[in-house]
Design an enzyme around this catalytic site. Sequence first.
Site, PDB file in Angstrom:
ATOM      1  N   LEU A  17       0.870  -1.188   0.000  1.00 34.59           N
ATOM      2  CA  LEU A  17       0.000   0.000   0.000  1.00 34.59           C
ATOM      3  C   LEU A  17       0.900   1.229   0.000  1.00 34.59           C
ATOM      4  CD1 LEU A  17      -2.877   0.860   2.461  1.00 34.59           C
ATOM      5  CD2 LEU A  17      -0.714   2.080   2.654  1.00 34.59           C
ATOM      6  N   ASN A  18       0.524   2.271  -0.785  1.00 28.47           N
ATOM      7  CA  ASN A  18       1.143   3.576  -0.517  1.00 28.47           C
ATOM      8  C   ASN A  18       0.072   4.644  -0.346  1.00 28.47           C
ATOM      9  OD1 ASN A  18       1.783   2.902  -3.489  1.00 28.47           O
ATOM     10  ND2 ASN A  18       2.358   5.033  -3.522  1.00 28.47           N
ATOM     11  N   ASP A  19       0.073   5.709  -1.082  1.00 28.11           N
ATOM     12  CA  ASP A  19      -0.750   6.874  -0.734  1.00 28.11           C
ATOM     13  C   ASP A  19      -2.239   6.578  -0.532  1.00 28.11           C
ATOM     14  OD1 ASP A  19       1.651   7.729  -1.763  1.00 28.11           O
ATOM     15  OD2 ASP A  19       0.794   8.817  -3.445  1.00 28.11           O
TER      16      ASP A  19
HETATM   17  C1  FRU Z   1       3.658   9.593  -3.826  1.00 28.89           C
HETATM   18  C2  FRU Z   1       3.588   9.084  -5.266  1.00 28.89           C
HETATM   19  C3  FRU Z   1       2.646   9.947  -6.101  1.00 28.89           C
HETATM   20  C4  FRU Z   1       2.237   8.996  -7.187  1.00 28.89           C
HETATM   21  C5  FRU Z   1       2.132   7.691  -6.435  1.00 28.89           C
HETATM   22  C6  FRU Z   1       2.459   6.465  -7.233  1.00 28.89           C
HETATM   23  O1  FRU Z   1       4.017   8.592  -2.922  1.00 28.89           O
HETATM   24  O2  FRU Z   1       4.877   9.042  -5.826  1.00 28.89           O
HETATM   25  O3  FRU Z   1       3.241  11.127  -6.585  1.00 28.89           O
HETATM   26  O4  FRU Z   1       1.029   9.347  -7.792  1.00 28.89           O
HETATM   27  O5  FRU Z   1       3.021   7.790  -5.335  1.00 28.89           O
HETATM   28  O6  FRU Z   1       2.200   5.313  -6.481  1.00 28.89           O
END
Ligand code: FRU
Length: 463
Positions: A17-19
């Site tokens: 998971l990220n953003d």
């Molecule tokens: C921030 C980011 C965003 C991009 C996304 C890709 O963590 O780099 O700029 O849209 O993650 O996963």
Amino acid sequence: MGKRRQQYHLEPDRGLLNDPNGLSYYNGRYYVFFQWNRFAKDHSHKEWGLFTSSDLLNWRLEGSALLPDQTYDSCGVYSGSAYVIEDKLYLFYTGNVKKDGERRSRQCIAVTEDGRTFLKLGCAVETPDEYTEHFRDPKVLKTRENGYYMVIGAQRLCGKGALAFCHSSDGRNWEYRGMPAVSEDYEMIECPDLFKLDGRYLLIYNPQSRDNGKDIPLMSFTAVKFIEFDEQSGTFSDSDLDHGFSRMDYGFDFYAPQTFTDDQGRRILYAWMSRMDEREETAFAEGEPNIHCLTLPRELKIIDGKLYQMPVSELDKLKTTCPAVARTGKSTAVIRPEQRTYCIHISHIDSYRTLSMWFNEGEASLEWLVGESVLRFGRRSWVTGQTEFRECSVQEFREAEIWCDCSSIEIFINNGEKVISSRIEPEAEYPSVVIEGLNGTEEILAHDITPATDKTGPAETLL
Ligand code: FRU
């Protein structure tokens, strides 16, 4: 089940998971979309996953909501936001395409009426001439005086960061309106957010240093500042992104936050609780089904002209048994929570004395350095085994609310004036909190946290 798996923070059952994306309240439910690689614990695939909840406590992992399945988003459905327009939930995201090393970014729209089926409507904004293809993360807001704005994170042709603005009167047809702010110090600005809180505009953004030659990120963090935003002209009073900001969080792991308002009118924030480098990420993922989680949901408030962040009040319902606070000697207290999930609240601190807190036998620590008016947070690195530190200045240290999960700690100082969020490596056999330097006037409350969340089952399949 891995030992680092969280109990009451949002994380999917597998992958990376990220953003947080598309945060919204729609038809009586909270929607938390997120950047998801459901196939592997790395960044090789990006789609939008989805959690929903009716109460911010019990969550359902709904599965995949937007897949990289169109020519304009085939290499990734990147970050973005959501807005309810005429009873439909519109999603705004960046479609990423990389062909022969060439990047192309487009700001795209999708819509849902039932919260389960998502219809892609195509591209709404192509990258204007003055930017490189590092152009992403659309955040949409509605203004009272002048329709909708979309604020986008960007890089100028000169290789330095900027924000871009688009405008729409209906939220669906967009036109480019210019560059409201620039950075000379950072090569990219990611995941901006712009919103009005108690009559004032706040701008949140993530400055990033990049090696433009190699096209790789080097360092990034989250900044926040008050600005004056002219809704008619779409301009900021202050177009300088390099000065006049504060850090949104002072811990090791906080990035790409996003906010939204719910039916009670609260401004709620979630962030990605990670700023790990590759080595940290690989080691933290080892033996686990997944990696990374979101922070606790925080309500934002402005008090005496300052931004405060505190966990939403619903979380208090997770507080169950109260482990005893044992005073050993005059100046030391020891708490032994039942599990690794606990919350400690300490108030009436004597700001003129040095105070130290040790969590789970030194997995993390917090020290108040009186002479310097500095809070020093430490955590033991799971890569080097050494304790690493971060500092945050406050005039007085009066109180702290500390939320621990299996592998994280979030510290809210002085009722949310400053926050320190970090992942920690679970090493201690039994959880414990030791506080040294007390003068006896402090009030200490401890609670075990019993998660309401059943998110361990497999994701339902939306697509
Ligand atoms: C921030 C980011 C965003 C991009 C996304 C890709 O963590 O780099 O700029 O849209 O993650 O996963």
